[in-house]
Design a protein around this motif. Structure first.
Motif, PDB file in Angstrom:
ATOM      1  N   THR A   1      -1.821  -6.891   3.807  1.00  0.00           N
ATOM      2  CA  THR A   1      -0.544  -6.871   4.524  1.00  0.00           C
ATOM      3  C   THR A   1       0.129  -8.233   4.440  1.00  0.00           C
ATOM      4  N   ALA A   2      -0.642  -9.290   4.643  1.00  0.00           N
ATOM      5  CA  ALA A   2      -0.077 -10.643   4.641  1.00  0.00           C
ATOM      6  C   ALA A   2       0.317 -11.118   3.252  1.00  0.00           C
ATOM      7  N   THR A   3      -0.510 -10.799   2.257  1.00  0.00           N
ATOM      8  CA  THR A   3      -0.294 -11.362   0.923  1.00  0.00           C
ATOM      9  C   THR A   3       0.457 -10.453  -0.031  1.00  0.00           C
ATOM     10  N   ASP A   4       0.552  -9.169   0.303  1.00  0.00           N
ATOM     11  CA  ASP A   4       1.160  -8.233  -0.652  1.00  0.00           C
ATOM     12  C   ASP A   4       2.165  -7.280   0.000  1.00  0.00           C
ATOM     13  N   TYR A   5       1.706  -6.420   0.892  1.00  0.00           N
ATOM     14  CA  TYR A   5       2.560  -5.346   1.405  1.00  0.00           C
ATOM     15  C   TYR A   5       3.843  -5.869   2.049  1.00  0.00           C
ATOM     16  N   LEU A   6       3.709  -6.775   3.000  1.00  0.00           N
ATOM     17  CA  LEU A   6       4.881  -7.268   3.728  1.00  0.00           C
ATOM     18  C   LEU A   6       5.817  -8.089   2.843  1.00  0.00           C
ATOM     19  N   PRO A   7       5.318  -9.102   2.123  1.00  0.00           N
ATOM     20  CA  PRO A   7       6.254  -9.882   1.296  1.00  0.00           C
ATOM     21  C   PRO A   7       6.902  -9.052   0.181  1.00  0.00           C
ATOM     22  N   GLU A   8       6.162  -8.094  -0.382  1.00  0.00           N
ATOM     23  CA  GLU A   8       6.734  -7.260  -1.437  1.00  0.00           C
ATOM     24  C   GLU A   8       7.847  -6.368  -0.900  1.00  0.00           C
ATOM     25  N   ALA A   9       7.616  -5.766   0.245  1.00  0.00           N
ATOM     26  CA  ALA A   9       8.625  -4.873   0.828  1.00  0.00           C
ATOM     27  C   ALA A   9       9.911  -5.638   1.121  1.00  0.00           C
ATOM     28  N   VAL A  10       9.779  -6.797   1.787  1.00  0.00           N
ATOM     29  CA  VAL A  10      10.966  -7.591   2.125  1.00  0.00           C
ATOM     30  C   VAL A  10      11.618  -8.129   0.858  1.00  0.00           C
TER      31      VAL A  10
ATOM     32  N   GLN B   1      -6.911 -19.449   5.565  1.00  0.00           N
ATOM     33  CA  GLN B   1      -5.838 -20.393   5.254  1.00  0.00           C
ATOM     34  C   GLN B   1      -4.846 -19.790   4.256  1.00  0.00           C
ATOM     35  N   ASP B   2      -5.356 -19.048   3.263  1.00  0.00           N
ATOM     36  CA  ASP B   2      -4.470 -18.375   2.299  1.00  0.00           C
ATOM     37  C   ASP B   2      -3.579 -17.356   3.011  1.00  0.00           C
ATOM     38  N   VAL B   3      -4.155 -16.633   3.954  1.00  0.00           N
ATOM     39  CA  VAL B   3      -3.386 -15.641   4.707  1.00  0.00           C
ATOM     40  C   VAL B   3      -2.310 -16.341   5.537  1.00  0.00           C
TER      41      VAL B   3
END
Length: 195
Positions: free
Chosen positions: A85-94, A30-32
């Motif tokens: 990827t869901a909680t850190d890598y992707l949102p941080e990059a964007v 659910q967090d993801v």
């Protein structure tokens, strides 16, 4: 365990439960899903180039397709990669790209001859490829099980094209009903069955 903890244990003294460090629980499916929804909002809220939105959406879709298996991946590198990827890598990059002024991000070289936009696109492509590999690895076992089951069934009952070889004993040798006619032409009954 520190030296004072060891000394306390040797002397029979125990530390109060409140003094012990507690780690946060790992993210749940659910967090993801919530993190993915937030990233989707981030992609939709800003005037981001279509190449960023398309690549970010691809990563989100692949992660979302992998989430049902997250519990099975608990504690593994693959599970960590999906969550991170869901909680850190992707949102941080964007988010890092989005904080830059568009004119600067899209025109000024920041890594050799690459602009921030080019750097972000490379990151999103790498995340997309990585998540595709994770997705394949996660579902490969299910696919193997399906193939093994198919081979078992084919071995047991024959191939699909041959119609199988299962022998069925007729009770009291009851007559087999005739098949309904097709296209106006009556079908003949199976051999050995009278009309």
């Amino acid at each position: 365990m520190g030296f004072s903890d060891l000394l306390d244990r040797m002397l029979g003294r125990s530390a109060p439960a409140d003094d012990r460090m507690s780690l946060p629980a790992p993210p749940t499916a659910q967090d993801v899903q919530q993190a993915l929804a937030s990233t989707e909002e981030l992609l939709a809220s800003a005037a981001l180039p279509s190449v960023v939105v398309a690549r970010g959406s691809r990563v989100i879709d692949t992660v979302r397709d992998t989430v049902p298996r997250l519990e099975k991946l608990s504690g593994s590198d693959l599970g960590y990669t999906v969550i991170a990827t869901a909680t850190d890598y992707l949102p941080e990059a964007v988010g890092a790209y989005q904080r830059l002024p568009r004119r600067y991000a899209d025109t000024r070289p920041v890594d050799g001859a690459k602009t921030s936009l080019m750097v972000l696109v490379d990151q999103l492509d790498l995340l997309g490829l990585t998540m595709d590999k994770v997705f394949d690895a996660v579902y490969r076992q299910d696919a193997r099980e399906l193939v093994a089951q198919g081979r078992f069934i084919a071995e047991k009952f024959g191939s699909a094209g041959a119609g199988g070889s299962l022998r069925v004993e007729e009770a009291d040798h009851a007559p087999v009903p005739a098949a309904p006619p097709t296209d106006g032409e009556p079908l003949s009954p199976p051999e050995g069955v009278d009309r």
